[in-house]
Write an enzyme that holds these catalytic residues in place. Sequence first.
Site, PDB file in Angstrom:
ATOM      1  N   ALA A 157       0.847  -1.171  -0.051  1.00  0.00           N
ATOM      2  CA  ALA A 157      -0.091  -0.091   0.065  1.00  0.00           C
ATOM      3  C   ALA A 157       0.835   1.176   0.117  1.00  0.00           C
ATOM      4  CB  ALA A 157      -0.871  -0.035   1.149  1.00  0.00           C
ATOM      5  N   LYS A 158       0.376   2.281  -1.008  1.00  0.00           N
ATOM      6  CA  LYS A 158       1.295   3.479  -0.720  1.00  0.00           C
ATOM      7  C   LYS A 158       0.497   4.412   0.179  1.00  0.00           C
ATOM      8  CE  LYS A 158       3.285   6.776  -4.288  1.00  0.00           C
ATOM      9  NZ  LYS A 158       4.687   6.751  -3.776  1.00  0.00           N
ATOM     10  N   ALA A 159       0.896   4.090   1.460  1.00  0.00           N
ATOM     11  CA  ALA A 159       0.102   4.945   2.441  1.00  0.00           C
ATOM     12  C   ALA A 159       0.978   6.010   2.951  1.00  0.00           C
ATOM     13  CB  ALA A 159      -0.429   3.834   3.660  1.00  0.00           C
ATOM     14  N   TYR A 163       5.604   6.446   4.757  1.00  0.00           N
ATOM     15  CA  TYR A 163       6.643   7.587   4.192  1.00  0.00           C
ATOM     16  C   TYR A 163       7.583   8.315   5.624  1.00  0.00           C
ATOM     17  CZ  TYR A 163       5.869   6.357  -0.294  1.00  0.00           C
ATOM     18  OH  TYR A 163       5.660   5.797  -1.355  1.00  0.00           O
TER      19      TYR A 163
END
Length: 330
Positions: A157-159, A163
């Site tokens: 998931a690019k959550a 980051y």
Amino acid sequence: MQEAEKIWMNGSLVDWHDAKIHVLSHGLHYGSSVFEGIRAYRRADGRSAIFRLREHMRRLVDSAKIHRMEIPHSLDELCDGVMETIADSGLEACYIRPLTFRDHGPMGVNPLNNPVKTIIAVWEWGQYLGEEALESGVDVQVASWNRPAPNTIPTMAKAGGNYIGSSLIKMDAIKNGFVEGIALTTSGYLSEGSGENLFIIRDGVIYTPPAAFSILPGITRDSIITLAKERGYEVQETPMPREALYIADEVFFTGTAAEVTPIRSVDHHVIGEGRRGPITTELQEAFFDVLHRGTDSHGWLRFVDPASAAPANGQAQGTHSGDGASVQTA
Ligand code: PPE
């Protein structure tokens, strides 16, 4: 950074400066957002095209699903939202940032009752890892921070919350005088950069860490694997130890922002000749040819027609026919 005048917010365009949220938003406190990074290019013929729009928006929907967020827009509506935002901005080439987040609602970790909102912003973004990066290559270090362990924070998931780890990797690298860091898995295998996938070349074979090695499975990574195989290269998705970097002939990063960026040194070990290698050059050229000149044999491009800018009621005009299709206005 040249900003667009409008940002798409929950289905309609609002003024850039009015696109605001409350300080008690869940996403701000608990990192509960998912997002994408996409690029639109101005091609040699003067037309603008978005690279793999539908695949990016599908990953946004997948990221949201992993985090149990329900986006109240279909995949087609989200893609149309991007088209509308770009057309309205008048930008010929831009970076596109769709973001879905949990908004202000009940306080506390439980996110299930917080409203889910989506925005799409576009702006001009130059070379991610420095002016000279694409040609000269960058100097990087192996990061002291690892990528998240399996079954902790999902890396597919690019959550937003993911980051916080990427920022640690990036800050560490910059403080140490490098441009970027390459992070390892918690088992010590190669994973990826703070915002890029990693490729290594030795004796003409191309290697990249597999999806299970705490990477974000990048869309640029997938494109480069495709282009490399078409050119007859053997590509292996395989676990690799850290030292594979130091004895590589060539190393490069891929990503929407970083595109195909050569790495000329790692931890002060010179890679190959200390500059962009021949296979990296070939793949970089193949990639840029698709973006700027190619015939789009993979259906990776969606052309932007400025005439498809939305009228005042926020409804996009025109029709489109799915993946890689160009937009025809009525
Ligand atoms: N890994 C990570 C952790 C990552 O963030 C990216 C994209 C990639 C791999 C490459 O994925 P793809 O873009 O699908 O090829 N990083 C985005 C964030 C940049 C930023 O600083 O923000 C990007 O390149 O848009």
